[in-house]
Design a protein around this motif. Sequence first.
Motif, PDB file in Angstrom:
ATOM      1  N   PRO A 131       0.802  -1.241   0.000  1.00 47.70           N
ATOM      2  CA  PRO A 131       0.000   0.000   0.000  1.00 47.70           C
ATOM      3  C   PRO A 131       0.826   1.278   0.000  1.00 47.70           C
ATOM      4  CG  PRO A 131      -1.005  -1.602   1.455  1.00 47.70           C
ATOM      5  CD  PRO A 131       0.293  -2.209   0.997  1.00 47.70           C
ATOM      6  N   LEU A 132       1.950   1.305   0.725  1.00 50.14           N
ATOM      7  CA  LEU A 132       2.785   2.503   0.760  1.00 50.14           C
ATOM      8  C   LEU A 132       3.314   2.838  -0.628  1.00 50.14           C
ATOM      9  CD1 LEU A 132       4.320   4.721   2.313  1.00 50.14           C
ATOM     10  CD2 LEU A 132       6.167   3.071   2.665  1.00 50.14           C
ATOM     11  N   TYR A 133       3.764   1.828  -1.359  1.00 48.02           N
ATOM     12  CA  TYR A 133       4.279   2.054  -2.713  1.00 48.02           C
ATOM     13  C   TYR A 133       3.150   2.406  -3.678  1.00 48.02           C
ATOM     14  CZ  TYR A 133       9.143   0.645  -1.905  1.00 48.02           C
ATOM     15  OH  TYR A 133      10.441   0.584  -1.493  1.00 48.02           O
ATOM     16  N   ILE A 134       1.968   1.826  -3.470  1.00 48.25           N
ATOM     17  CA  ILE A 134       0.829   2.164  -4.331  1.00 48.25           C
ATOM     18  C   ILE A 134       0.530   3.651  -4.237  1.00 48.25           C
ATOM     19  CG2 ILE A 134      -1.665   1.889  -4.645  1.00 48.25           C
ATOM     20  CD1 ILE A 134      -1.326  -1.050  -3.865  1.00 48.25           C
ATOM     21  N   ARG A 135       0.456   4.174  -3.022  1.00 50.12           N
ATOM     22  CA  ARG A 135       0.192   5.606  -2.851  1.00 50.12           C
ATOM     23  C   ARG A 135       1.286   6.447  -3.485  1.00 50.12           C
ATOM     24  NH1 ARG A 135      -1.816   3.596   2.118  1.00 50.12           N
ATOM     25  NH2 ARG A 135       0.186   3.893   3.168  1.00 50.12           N
ATOM     26  N   GLN A 136       2.530   5.989  -3.363  1.00 51.26           N
ATOM     27  CA  GLN A 136       3.651   6.725  -3.931  1.00 51.26           C
ATOM     28  C   GLN A 136       3.585   6.746  -5.459  1.00 51.26           C
ATOM     29  OE1 GLN A 136       7.395   5.445  -2.350  1.00 51.26           O
ATOM     30  NE2 GLN A 136       8.569   7.051  -3.364  1.00 51.26           N
ATOM     31  N   VAL A 137       3.244   5.609  -6.057  1.00 54.08           N
ATOM     32  CA  VAL A 137       3.156   5.534  -7.519  1.00 54.08           C
ATOM     33  C   VAL A 137       2.078   6.479  -8.042  1.00 54.08           C
ATOM     34  CG1 VAL A 137       2.395   4.044  -9.421  1.00 54.08           C
ATOM     35  CG2 VAL A 137       4.148   3.239  -7.829  1.00 54.08           C
ATOM     36  N   PHE A 138       0.929   6.523  -7.382  1.00 57.05           N
ATOM     37  CA  PHE A 138      -0.140   7.401  -7.873  1.00 57.05           C
ATOM     38  C   PHE A 138       0.180   8.870  -7.622  1.00 57.05           C
ATOM     39  CE2 PHE A 138      -2.515   3.445  -8.104  1.00 57.05           C
ATOM     40  CZ  PHE A 138      -3.170   3.624  -9.309  1.00 57.05           C
ATOM     41  N   SER A 139       0.936   9.157  -6.578  1.00 60.48           N
ATOM     42  CA  SER A 139       1.411  10.522  -6.367  1.00 60.48           C
ATOM     43  C   SER A 139       2.356  10.936  -7.485  1.00 60.48           C
ATOM     44  CB  SER A 139       2.120  10.609  -5.005  1.00 60.48           C
ATOM     45  OG  SER A 139       2.678  11.894  -4.818  1.00 60.48           O
ATOM     46  N   ILE A 140       3.212  10.015  -7.928  1.00 62.46           N
ATOM     47  CA  ILE A 140       4.129  10.278  -9.035  1.00 62.46           C
ATOM     48  C   ILE A 140       3.356  10.523 -10.327  1.00 62.46           C
ATOM     49  CG2 ILE A 140       5.847   9.170 -10.524  1.00 62.46           C
ATOM     50  CD1 ILE A 140       6.821   7.744  -7.878  1.00 62.46           C
ATOM     51  N   ILE A 141       2.322   9.722 -10.568  1.00 56.59           N
ATOM     52  CA  ILE A 141       1.502   9.885 -11.771  1.00 56.59           C
ATOM     53  C   ILE A 141       0.896  11.290 -11.808  1.00 56.59           C
ATOM     54  CG2 ILE A 141      -0.640   9.142 -12.900  1.00 56.59           C
ATOM     55  CD1 ILE A 141       0.069   6.275 -11.895  1.00 56.59           C
ATOM     56  N   ARG A 142       0.345  11.717 -10.681  1.00 54.03           N
ATOM     57  CA  ARG A 142      -0.249  13.055 -10.622  1.00 54.03           C
ATOM     58  C   ARG A 142       0.814  14.142 -10.857  1.00 54.03           C
ATOM     59  NH1 ARG A 142      -5.001  14.662  -8.138  1.00 54.03           N
ATOM     60  NH2 ARG A 142      -5.114  12.750  -6.881  1.00 54.03           N
ATOM     61  N   GLU A 143       1.987  13.944 -10.257  1.00 54.46           N
ATOM     62  CA  GLU A 143       3.065  14.925 -10.391  1.00 54.46           C
ATOM     63  C   GLU A 143       3.546  15.028 -11.834  1.00 54.46           C
ATOM     64  OE1 GLU A 143       7.644  15.638  -8.747  1.00 54.46           O
ATOM     65  OE2 GLU A 143       6.330  14.178  -7.766  1.00 54.46           O
ATOM     66  N   LEU A 144       3.706  13.891 -12.507  1.00 56.78           N
ATOM     67  CA  LEU A 144       4.141  13.905 -13.902  1.00 56.78           C
ATOM     68  C   LEU A 144       3.170  14.686 -14.770  1.00 56.78           C
ATOM     69  CD1 LEU A 144       5.321  10.199 -14.315  1.00 56.78           C
ATOM     70  CD2 LEU A 144       6.769  12.240 -14.472  1.00 56.78           C
ATOM     71  N   ASN A 145       1.896  14.547 -14.482  1.00 54.11           N
ATOM     72  CA  ASN A 145       0.885  15.243 -15.260  1.00 54.11           C
ATOM     73  C   ASN A 145       0.817  16.728 -14.915  1.00 54.11           C
ATOM     74  OD1 ASN A 145      -2.384  16.006 -15.140  1.00 54.11           O
ATOM     75  ND2 ASN A 145      -1.699  15.098 -17.061  1.00 54.11           N
ATOM     76  N   GLU A 146       0.764  17.036 -13.634  1.00 52.70           N
ATOM     77  CA  GLU A 146       0.551  18.427 -13.227  1.00 52.70           C
ATOM     78  C   GLU A 146       1.809  19.276 -13.369  1.00 52.70           C
ATOM     79  OE1 GLU A 146      -1.023  18.323  -9.275  1.00 52.70           O
ATOM     80  OE2 GLU A 146      -2.994  17.602  -9.924  1.00 52.70           O
ATOM     81  N   ARG A 147       2.960  18.712 -13.005  1.00 56.10           N
ATOM     82  CA  ARG A 147       4.198  19.491 -13.034  1.00 56.10           C
ATOM     83  C   ARG A 147       4.850  19.488 -14.410  1.00 56.10           C
ATOM     84  NH1 ARG A 147       9.408  17.245 -10.107  1.00 56.10           N
ATOM     85  NH2 ARG A 147       9.442  16.127 -12.094  1.00 56.10           N
ATOM     86  N   ASP A 148       4.884  18.312 -15.038  1.00 53.72           N
ATOM     87  CA  ASP A 148       5.603  18.163 -16.305  1.00 53.72           C
ATOM     88  C   ASP A 148       4.689  18.190 -17.528  1.00 53.72           C
ATOM     89  OD1 ASP A 148       7.780  17.903 -14.679  1.00 53.72           O
ATOM     90  OD2 ASP A 148       7.971  15.740 -14.902  1.00 53.72           O
ATOM     91  N   GLY A 149       3.384  18.171 -17.306  1.00 48.97           N
ATOM     92  CA  GLY A 149       2.441  18.262 -18.419  1.00 48.97           C
ATOM     93  C   GLY A 149       2.369  17.027 -19.294  1.00 48.97           C
ATOM     94  N   ILE A 150       2.797  15.873 -18.757  1.00 48.76           N
ATOM     95  CA  ILE A 150       2.790  14.647 -19.546  1.00 48.76           C
ATOM     96  C   ILE A 150       1.368  14.083 -19.626  1.00 48.76           C
ATOM     97  CG2 ILE A 150       3.630  12.268 -19.690  1.00 48.76           C
ATOM     98  CD1 ILE A 150       6.204  13.183 -18.393  1.00 48.76           C
ATOM     99  N   THR A 151       0.942  13.762 -20.824  1.00 48.41           N
ATOM    100  CA  THR A 151      -0.344  13.105 -21.043  1.00 48.41           C
ATOM    101  C   THR A 151      -0.203  11.639 -20.647  1.00 48.41           C
ATOM    102  OG1 THR A 151      -0.805  14.624 -22.867  1.00 48.41           O
ATOM    103  CG2 THR A 151      -2.113  12.593 -22.768  1.00 48.41           C
ATOM    104  N   ILE A 152      -1.182  11.132 -19.910  1.00 49.22           N
ATOM    105  CA  ILE A 152      -1.065   9.783 -19.354  1.00 49.22           C
ATOM    106  C   ILE A 152      -2.318   8.973 -19.640  1.00 49.22           C
ATOM    107  CG2 ILE A 152      -0.885   8.434 -17.204  1.00 49.22           C
ATOM    108  CD1 ILE A 152       0.829  10.743 -16.081  1.00 49.22           C
ATOM    109  N   MET A 153      -2.106   7.753 -20.123  1.00 48.37           N
ATOM    110  CA  MET A 153      -3.175   6.761 -20.241  1.00 48.37           C
ATOM    111  C   MET A 153      -2.861   5.645 -19.258  1.00 48.37           C
ATOM    112  SD  MET A 153      -4.556   4.741 -23.599  1.00 48.37           S
ATOM    113  CE  MET A 153      -5.797   3.439 -23.474  1.00 48.37           C
ATOM    114  N   LEU A 154      -3.795   5.400 -18.364  1.00 44.42           N
ATOM    115  CA  LEU A 154      -3.571   4.509 -17.237  1.00 44.42           C
ATOM    116  C   LEU A 154      -4.571   3.363 -17.255  1.00 44.42           C
ATOM    117  CD1 LEU A 154      -2.422   3.891 -14.334  1.00 44.42           C
ATOM    118  CD2 LEU A 154      -4.084   5.558 -13.479  1.00 44.42           C
ATOM    119  N   VAL A 155      -4.053   2.141 -17.336  1.00 42.45           N
ATOM    120  CA  VAL A 155      -4.880   0.943 -17.205  1.00 42.45           C
ATOM    121  C   VAL A 155      -4.648   0.401 -15.807  1.00 42.45           C
ATOM    122  CG1 VAL A 155      -5.068  -1.476 -17.915  1.00 42.45           C
ATOM    123  CG2 VAL A 155      -4.967   0.317 -19.635  1.00 42.45           C
ATOM    124  N   GLU A 156      -5.723   0.209 -15.046  1.00 41.14           N
ATOM    125  CA  GLU A 156      -5.523  -0.098 -13.636  1.00 41.14           C
ATOM    126  C   GLU A 156      -6.719  -0.847 -13.046  1.00 41.14           C
ATOM    127  OE1 GLU A 156      -4.158  -0.801 -10.343  1.00 41.14           O
ATOM    128  OE2 GLU A 156      -2.763   0.547 -11.379  1.00 41.14           O
TER     129      GLU A 156
END
Length: 238
Positions: A166-191
Amino acid sequence: MLRYNDVHAHYGAIHALRGVTLDVQQGEIVTLIGANGAGKSTLMNTLFGKPRASAGSITFLNEDISKKQTHHISRLGLSLVPEGRRIFSRMSVLENLQMGSTFSNPAHFADDLQRVFGMFPILEQRIQQRAGTLSGGEQQMLAIGRALMSRPKVLLLDEPSLGLAPLYIRQVFSIIRELNERDGITIMLVEQNAHHALRVAHRAYVLQHGEIVLTGTGEELLASAEVRAAYLESNAHA
């Protein structure tokens, strides 16, 4: 930016995708959720021709890529973090990141490497360590970092939380949000972890038996009684 138009795909006699139509606009996080066997990974893999779409079309930046070779598609700016990570376990962390930079300008390598290390400091600490000896969460960070080394226009993530604590899961989704909001990367997520996936998504699709059955914003699907009953109640506390 990326569009599936009435896409069908088969594995032999198995009709895995049945007329899927969806789109990903620039700057979005678009999530695809569904149960095991719904066709989520097939939809992602069809983008790279494995399997090829048997009908319909897939376009990226208005170019039909349905019949193009995988290496050509990768050069266009699409980068996949595959299910199960699929790092090169016998190679070092650095060598894995070098593999990710294959299709990018060598002049950018040092800057891109520092960008990845800035996001994942643990990888810099493990730079010469064999990738297969990393923890599951660290391997997932390496898989994402490897994909970022190609400077993708669209980052595709296939089950990034699979098998993680669970700790890593939260970290991964925080990274996904950061990549999108900070770096403007478009993301397609299958989950499969719908709770976390819908919280970061601008828009989302629900896939059942190879067909899109529901679509809306991430917030709308989080609030949907149908979605909650089918996908959220079992992992609401993950």
